[in-house]
Design an enzyme around this catalytic site. Structure first.
Site, short mmCIF file in Angstrom:
data_model
loop_
_atom_site.label_atom_id
_atom_site.label_comp_id
_atom_site.label_asym_id
_atom_site.label_seq_id
_atom_site.Cartn_x
_atom_site.Cartn_y
_atom_site.Cartn_z
N LYS A 1 0.85 -1.19 0.00
CA LYS A 1 0.00 0.00 0.00
C LYS A 1 0.88 1.23 0.00
O LYS A 1 1.83 1.32 0.79
CB LYS A 1 -0.88 0.00 1.28
CG LYS A 1 -1.80 1.20 1.37
CD LYS A 1 -3.07 0.99 0.59
CE LYS A 1 -3.86 2.26 0.36
NZ LYS A 1 -3.46 3.01 -0.86
N LYS B 1 5.52 2.10 -3.00
CA LYS B 1 5.40 3.45 -3.56
C LYS B 1 5.64 3.34 -5.06
O LYS B 1 6.29 2.42 -5.52
CB LYS B 1 6.47 4.36 -2.95
CG LYS B 1 6.15 5.83 -3.09
CD LYS B 1 5.20 6.26 -2.01
CE LYS B 1 4.70 7.67 -2.16
NZ LYS B 1 4.01 8.12 -0.94
N ASN C 1 -2.40 19.25 -1.37
CA ASN C 1 -3.42 18.53 -0.60
C ASN C 1 -3.13 18.52 0.91
O ASN C 1 -4.00 18.85 1.72
CB ASN C 1 -3.53 17.09 -1.13
CG ASN C 1 -4.45 16.25 -0.27
OD1 ASN C 1 -3.99 15.49 0.58
ND2 ASN C 1 -5.74 16.41 -0.44
N THR D 1 -4.67 13.55 5.45
CA THR D 1 -3.25 13.71 5.81
C THR D 1 -3.05 15.00 6.61
O THR D 1 -2.39 15.00 7.66
CB THR D 1 -2.36 13.69 4.55
OG1 THR D 1 -2.74 12.59 3.74
CG2 THR D 1 -0.90 13.56 4.92
N ASP E 1 -0.11 11.01 -4.24
CA ASP E 1 1.01 11.66 -3.56
C ASP E 1 1.23 12.97 -4.35
O ASP E 1 0.28 13.44 -5.01
CB ASP E 1 2.26 10.76 -3.56
CG ASP E 1 3.35 11.24 -2.61
OD1 ASP E 1 3.24 10.99 -1.40
OD2 ASP E 1 4.31 11.91 -3.06
N LYS F 1 5.45 3.49 8.44
CA LYS F 1 4.27 4.33 8.60
C LYS F 1 3.01 3.48 8.63
O LYS F 1 2.16 3.61 9.52
CB LYS F 1 4.21 5.32 7.41
CG LYS F 1 3.07 6.31 7.50
CD LYS F 1 2.83 7.02 6.17
CE LYS F 1 4.06 7.71 5.64
NZ LYS F 1 3.74 8.60 4.50
N GLN G 1 7.27 4.02 3.96
CA GLN G 1 5.87 3.59 3.99
C GLN G 1 5.68 2.31 4.81
O GLN G 1 4.64 2.11 5.43
CB GLN G 1 5.38 3.39 2.54
CG GLN G 1 3.87 3.43 2.38
CD GLN G 1 3.32 4.85 2.34
OE1 GLN G 1 3.90 5.71 1.69
NE2 GLN G 1 2.22 5.09 3.00
P1 NDP Z 1 0.54 18.08 -3.90
O1 NDP Z 1 1.02 17.74 -5.24
O2 NDP Z 1 -0.90 18.26 -3.64
O3 NDP Z 1 1.27 19.39 -3.36
C1 NDP Z 1 2.65 19.46 -3.26
C2 NDP Z 1 3.05 20.84 -2.76
O4 NDP Z 1 4.44 20.85 -2.44
C3 NDP Z 1 2.85 21.92 -3.79
O5 NDP Z 1 2.59 23.13 -3.15
C4 NDP Z 1 4.19 21.92 -4.50
O6 NDP Z 1 4.50 23.12 -5.18
C5 NDP Z 1 5.13 21.72 -3.34
N1 NDP Z 1 6.36 21.08 -3.83
C6 NDP Z 1 6.46 19.90 -4.48
N2 NDP Z 1 7.74 19.64 -4.81
C7 NDP Z 1 8.43 20.68 -4.36
C8 NDP Z 1 9.79 21.00 -4.40
N3 NDP Z 1 10.71 20.18 -4.98
N4 NDP Z 1 10.16 22.15 -3.80
C9 NDP Z 1 9.24 22.96 -3.20
N5 NDP Z 1 7.94 22.73 -3.16
C10 NDP Z 1 7.55 21.59 -3.72
O7 NDP Z 1 1.15 16.95 -2.93
P2 NDP Z 1 0.71 16.53 -1.46
O8 NDP Z 1 0.21 17.71 -0.71
O9 NDP Z 1 -0.13 15.33 -1.57
O10 NDP Z 1 2.12 16.06 -0.86
C11 NDP Z 1 2.95 16.92 -0.09
C12 NDP Z 1 3.89 16.07 0.76
O11 NDP Z 1 3.11 15.24 1.64
C13 NDP Z 1 4.78 15.09 -0.01
O12 NDP Z 1 6.00 14.96 0.69
C14 NDP Z 1 4.01 13.77 0.07
O13 NDP Z 1 4.86 12.67 -0.09
C15 NDP Z 1 3.47 13.88 1.48
N6 NDP Z 1 2.31 13.04 1.80
C16 NDP Z 1 1.17 13.09 1.07
C17 NDP Z 1 0.07 12.33 1.43
C18 NDP Z 1 -1.22 12.41 0.71
O14 NDP Z 1 -2.16 11.75 1.16
N7 NDP Z 1 -1.35 13.17 -0.37
C19 NDP Z 1 0.14 11.40 2.56
C20 NDP Z 1 1.36 11.47 3.32
C21 NDP Z 1 2.40 12.26 2.92
P3 NDP Z 1 4.47 23.16 -6.80
O15 NDP Z 1 3.04 23.26 -7.17
O16 NDP Z 1 5.27 24.36 -7.17
O17 NDP Z 1 5.12 21.88 -7.28
O1 2IT Z 2 2.97 9.06 1.68
C1 2IT Z 2 1.82 8.60 1.88
O2 2IT Z 2 1.53 8.00 2.91
C2 2IT Z 2 0.82 8.78 0.83
N1 2IT Z 2 1.11 9.41 -0.18
C3 2IT Z 2 -0.54 8.17 0.97
C4 2IT Z 2 -0.53 6.72 0.57
C5 2IT Z 2 -1.87 6.03 0.53
O3 2IT Z 2 -1.87 4.86 0.13
O4 2IT Z 2 -2.89 6.61 0.86
#
Ligand code: NDP
Ligand code: 2IT
Length: 450
Positions: A96, A132, A246, A215, A172, A120, A117
């Site tokens: 997952k 992943k 997100n 998240t 992600d 976690k 992961q």
């Molecule tokens: P999104 O794509 O929704 O948003 C990512 C955000 O981070 C954007 O604002 C983006 O800006 C910025 N960003 C991405 N890459 C970079 C970079 N290299 N430098 C600076 N800013 C950056 O992703 P999520 O919100 O889903 O994910 C954010 C983090 O949370 C990640 O580390 C992800 O692995 C983690 N995560 C996500 C989960 C989920 O359920 N979605 C669960 C657990 C962890 P820009 O638009 O300019 O790229």
């Molecule tokens: O980093 C993470 O835990 C996620 N991007 C969510 C993974 C998931 O299966 O919901």
């Protein structure tokens, strides 16, 4: 009787193997090093893990899939990207983990994320192994048609390797509800199956309420527990959040509901600072509907200022910092500035956003730290709840799912704290690694040579 060496020598030996076998993958090395170094007291107490080569096995993915993703752009030209799925560990459940679409994606990023992961998912208390995937595809500036064709082509290969009881991907960075929808449609077309093979689906076709918020909300629930331990709360606190995707958006929403003022958000180009508090409605419209850049915010809010470059966000004075963008976005210098400015708690919404040096600064200055494996586990936990609902062919209410999520985050916090106390490591970061590791290691021991 197998010869056992001292725990630190054993860790050193395994790290050497990892670096030799996976050269030029610094993010993967960093993730492995952090986990291995923090489980030293566990290895000392349980020599049977070394006798059974648990570390050598746990750092090696069970399976790595790399594939071609050809797709046609709007001009008719054929483009080629690379797709990945790393199925890291299935000791405690089906694989997952999310899919990341970002130009920086290569096998080292997917391996670091897949490795994290494992632990976690173990912390959530649900039956989920670690995986992943993703692609170096850049969704920025692509049309709706291009996104759809890319997702379909990605699934044309991925579908052979996944399944509701074997491997369940989700979102992600760069993968949200829209992309999951296109991939689910293609899965259904290729297999004829309507099942829970992906999570983060639309609410009309098997998605779970609260998955979108999970998240960010979970990260704030975890941080709330850390604040409780310091006999305080989010009420009246100033919060700095990085990212505007997100995770960042829903961390903002929950922190604000709990009485905090969120003064910053960012993207990879720069950050906004609004001393009156960043308006969540404007951010949701700009980012979720219009898909615009964060700098557009200041044209609508005169109290806000935009600065180029995302790293200086940590210079803004705050009580609580929630890094919610990407790996290694908060370094030692930033950590020192946050400490100097009076920050008391940091919860990682992103995966590995703090460098190892930054974590050291926080821990040695008595800042409460929730590492990503613990603090952002609410997303995958709610994915687990989506899988349960899909299996039951039922949908739970928002309140039901939110309550379960909240309880899971409280339990994760307790598990990290208990492990930290039991093994005398004195911080939740090591506590998370220990608690996550123990369950997986025990399961691997029970299952024979896996
Ligand atoms: P999104 O794509 O929704 O948003 C990512 C955000 O981070 C954007 O604002 C983006 O800006 C910025 N960003 C991405 N890459 C970079 C970079 N290299 N430098 C600076 N800013 C950056 O992703 P999520 O919100 O889903 O994910 C954010 C983090 O949370 C990640 O580390 C992800 O692995 C983690 N995560 C996500 C989960 C989920 O359920 N979605 C669960 C657990 C962890 P820009 O638009 O300019 O790229
Ligand atoms: O980093 C993470 O835990 C996620 N991007 C969510 C993974 C998931 O299966 O919901």
């Amino acid at each position: 009787m197998v010869h056992v060496i001292k725990a630190d020598k054993y860790i050193e030996k395994v790290l050497e193997i990892v670096k030799k076998r996976n050269p030029v993958e610094p993010e993967f090395h960093q993730a492995v090093e952090e986990v291995l170094n923090s489980i030293k007291p566990v290895l000392e107490k349980h020599p049977e893990f070394e006798e059974s080569s648990i570390l050598e096995r746990i750092v090696e993915p069970e399976r790595q899939i790399i594939f071609r993703v050809p797709w046609q752009d709007d001009g008719g030209k054929i483009q080629v990207n690379r797709g990945f799925r790393v199925q890291f560990n299935s000791a405690i459940g089906p694989y997952k983990g999310g899919l990341r679409f970002h130009p920086s994606v290569y096998i080292g990023i997917i391996k670091f994320l897949g490795f994290e992961q494992i632990f976690k998912n173990s912390l959530t208390g649900l039956m989920m192994g670690g995986a992943k995937g993703g692609s170096d595809f850049d969704p920025k500036g692509k049309s709706e048609g291009e996104i759809m064709r890319f997702c379909q082509s990605f699934m044309n290969e991925l579908y052979r390797h996944i399944g509701a009881d074997t491997d369940v991907p989700a979102g992600d960075i760069g993968v949200g509800g829209r992309e999951i929808g296109y991939m689910f449609g293609q899965w259904k077309k290729l297999t004829g199956l309507f099942n829970g093979v992906l999570t983060g689906k639309g609410l009309d076709f098997g998605g779970s309420l609260v998955r979108t918020e999970a998240t960010g909300y979970g990260c704030v629930y975890f941080c709330e527990e850390m604040l409780k331990d310091r006999r305080t709360s989010f009420d009246g606190k100033t919060v700095v959040i990085s990212g505007s995707g997100n995770v960042a958006i829903y961390a903002h929403e929950k922190a604000t509901q709990l009485g905090a003022k969120v003064v910053t958000m960012s993207d990879s180009n720069g950050f906004i600072y609004d001393e009156e508090g960043v308006n969540i409605h404007t951010i949701k419209r700009l980012k979720e509907v219009e898909r615009k850049r964060i700098k557009e915010y200041v044209t609508e809010h005169k109290s806000a200022k935009y600065s180029e470059g995302y790293k200086d966000i940590w210079n803004i004075k705050c009580d609580v910092a929630l890094p919610c963008a990407t790996q290694n976005e908060l370094d030692e210098k930033a950590a020192k500035t946050l400490v100097k400015n009076g920050c008391i708690a940091v919860a990682e919404g992103a995966n590995m956003p703090c460098t190892p040096e930054a974590l050291k600064v926080f821990i040695s200055n008595n800042v409460s730290v929730g590492c990503g494996k613990a603090a952002n586990a609410g997303g995958v936990a709610t994915s687990g709840l989506e899988m349960s609902q899909n299996s039951q062919r039922l949908s739970w209410t928002f309140e039901e799912v939110d309550k379960k999520l909240h309880n899971i985050m409280i339990n994760i916090h307790s598990a990290c704290k208990e492990a930290s106390e039991e093994y005398g490591v004195g911080n939740l970061v090591c506590g998370a690694n220990i608690a996550g590791f123990l369950k997986v290691a025990r399961a691997m021991m029970s299952q024979g040579l896996v």
